[in-house]
Scaffold this active site. Sequence first.
Site, mmCIF file in Angstrom:
data_model
loop_
_atom_site.group_PDB
_atom_site.id
_atom_site.type_symbol
_atom_site.label_atom_id
_atom_site.label_comp_id
_atom_site.label_asym_id
_atom_site.label_seq_id
_atom_site.Cartn_x
_atom_site.Cartn_y
_atom_site.Cartn_z
ATOM 1 N N HIS A 219 -0.059 -0.175 4.059
ATOM 2 C CA HIS A 219 -0.782 0.170 2.831
ATOM 3 C C HIS A 219 0.079 1.131 2.025
ATOM 4 O O HIS A 219 0.601 2.090 2.578
ATOM 5 C CB HIS A 219 -2.118 0.816 3.190
ATOM 6 N N ARG B 143 -5.553 3.525 -7.755
ATOM 7 C CA ARG B 143 -4.655 2.703 -8.565
ATOM 8 C C ARG B 143 -5.450 1.683 -9.375
ATOM 9 O O ARG B 143 -5.102 1.375 -10.501
ATOM 10 C CB ARG B 143 -3.609 2.021 -7.673
#
Lengths: 527, 236
Positions: free
Chosen positions: A313, A333
């Site tokens: 990740h 994000r």
Amino acid sequence: MDIHALQQIVHQTRDARRKQTIPKFSPADRDQLIHKYHPDYRASAYRPIRFGPNADEKTVVELAALLEGDSLITDEMDLTPQYTTDVLVIGGGGAGCAAALHAHHAGAKVMLATKLRLGDSNSVMAQGGMQISVAPEDSPVTHFIDTLKGGHMHNDHDLLKVMVEEGPSIAKWLIELGVLFDRQADGNLHVKKGGGSSKPRLVTCSDYTGLEMMRVLKDEVLNQKIQLLEFCAAVELLSDEHGQCTGAIFKDLDNHRFVVVAAKSVILATGGIGRLHIQGFPTSNHYGATGDGLCLSYRMGAKLAHIDTFQYHPSGAVYPEQLVGQLVTEGIRSEGGHLVNAKGERFVNELDTRDVVSSSIIRECEEGRGIRTMSGRVGVWLDTPLLDAEHGPGTVEKHFPAMMMQFERFGIDISKDPVLIYPTLHYQNGGVKIDTNSETNVKNLFVAGEASGGLHGRNRLMGNSLLDLMVFGKRSGLTAASRAASMSHGKLTVQHLQRFRADAKKHGNVSGVTSPMILPAYTRKVS
Amino acid sequence: MAQDNTNVIDQPEVMQPRMVSIEISGKKYDVPEGITVIKALWYTGQEVVRGAGCLGGFCGACATYYRTKDDPKVRTCLACQMAVEDGMSFTIMPPFPARKAIYDLQTLKDPKQDLFNLYPEAPLCRNCNACTEACPQKIDVREGVWKAVFGDFKSVSEMFMDCVMCGMCTPVCIADIAPNLVALYVSRAQGARFTEKPVGLDARIKEIQEGRYNDEWKKLLNMSEKELADHCATVK
Ligand SMILES: Cc1cc2nc3c(=O)[nH]c(=O)nc-3n(C[C@H](O)[C@H](O)[C@H](O)COP(=O)(O)OP(=O)(O)OC[C@H]3O[C@@H](n4cnc5c(N)ncnc54)[C@H](O)[C@@H]3O)c2cc1C
Ligand code: SF4
Ligand code: SF4
Ligand code: FES
């Protein structure tokens, strides 16, 4: 340097960066980047598996050793069962709970056995949300296509079609159980856009999606009085004379005794591998994510798929030291948070797929544009204060309460200061190969959830795992239950072990480890 | 390559870890300052089975009582999310046998009234606020219990979204209420019974059942590998 001084560049460049758009990589550039920087392509980390169903295929050395490892169980062990059930579910995360509830609902006698407490799992930590095509402009077909692209076209089409088509009915089931998904003003499910998705499709419960789902599923398992066996780790499966699965042997972690359970079918829902710390990576995974289900299935002769690819990740915490490896949700994000290197520059479209974003972070760090810590770690900034700048003060606190609290405990206010991140070992993209009923090539052995493989191809799209758990948990549970009525219990043997050991011997018994690992060896040896 | 120090964060505690004295379940140990409580257990050679779960602050398995130097106040924390400091003493909380009510959400007649049958102790709250003080997630637990009793299920479900079910609010309750279990019932009832049905979702389920996407599927699944890749590339 003082961390605040280093963070200045992020504050200084924020306004300029907000005007920038960073294009996604072309397929060719993307492949080149991944081949050069993604940990999946570090050849020295891999070796072929010596024997068994995936003989000569490569995987990471940490996993290969465990797959070839020996069992704790001897040939002479007394296999008189302490418990007898129709369906034995192993693992108390999302997939296990869903399987148990559906099998129970379909009328089978169900036992759920798990290594830690019910619910102590990866599932409880999922923050980003679950992909379900509910928006009017979206469709299961688009969901299929996005997932295929994310998985580099290696996904099993049948599994994938089943998952995207059953998604909406899963959301309905969860709502009926009382899961509180975020809503729009008109009462419809609120959806967010996730990395690698062409449409907003993430259904969420604030940044506690997994926790909310697991609170409810656990509570329902208790309401249904499903028989539970906590703090019991599966250490071997049982087979009959035809090699079909007939139960499992557990080690009770409280009193260290073995517990034999006879079952008409077994559903393995033991989750991922983060705690193997592949290639030395820190991990976002729970304490029990040690790949046990892979070892158990492999010894039974079940074939594995895509076990050479793992998901790192992009945003694992690097600072403070106490939080190293823990996830900084992708939601940041999704809402527009930038990744920024030591020079104050963006370097990737933050919403590209995880393998691309991780590879580019590794590139920045290897080429000297990272920020280092004195404990020898390195990372780049995730500009969290940008969210407040963009959407108004209080946004971070309102949308990411879990993450705010996590950092606040160590005196860091992420709505004011950016967070230092680096890829963390997050997910096993592959696993035990299953069919659309979640069954393996070993009859009556089902595998559901992260432990299974094929669905996600070579890179799981964010938010697809939670849906995977619910869909294939359900399918395994229903199939196992429907079979139970018309079959009797098989013999309890460990004949498969004799076969496995003969194979191991032929290859020189070189693994030298006992598997499954059960828990990582974090306890310091005090001499 | 010469290491320049321009892009290195100062962490004096990492460079020269200071050893601090702590007490674990009444026994003294020296451990590096700043490691988490759970790591302190590992550091001192203890096997941890009960007391660790997600290691990420979400599961509540590591509920811990602690006290800092010379402070009489016993506090609570999640051991995986708390750094040790000099003079700290702590003990992991054992499982607490709170009573959970058994219910079927879909068949309850009147969930707001049924609360009093399922958890008759809930309205007996004596307002001591101990539960709120015990909550490592900073939830106003006492307020939540009152809101539940007064039928404000929506507020309760929002307040307890942070609840990790660590159970630290239960042993302190002088009225034998398990506030987290009350809140879980209330939240589930809110979700299942008092929240608007999402019509878009039902519409999508119907579309799928009625085969609305069958033609698209057929086209897609009959494509060659190359055609499929090209088609996928057009979806942005
Ligand atoms: C921090 C984090 C955030 C994530 N966020 C998201 C997200 O936003 N969206 C999304 O879709 N996915 C997300 N994921 C991925 C997703 O949560 C996991 O892939 C998923 O929860 C796995 O579910 P599972 O039921 O297969 O396994 P788990 O939930 O991990 O459960 C496995 C269970 O099996 C038990 N077990 C293991 N070995 C044994 C054994 N030998 N015997 C008995 N029991 C055993 C474990 O203790 C555990 O209870 C996230 C993952 C992490 C770690
Ligand atoms: S409300 Fe109770 S169970 Fe929930 S987090 Fe707070 S103390 Fe723990
Ligand atoms: S601890 Fe019990 S009595 Fe005290 S405020 Fe909380 S619920 Fe009420
Ligand atoms: S181990 Fe899960 S909250 Fe600490």
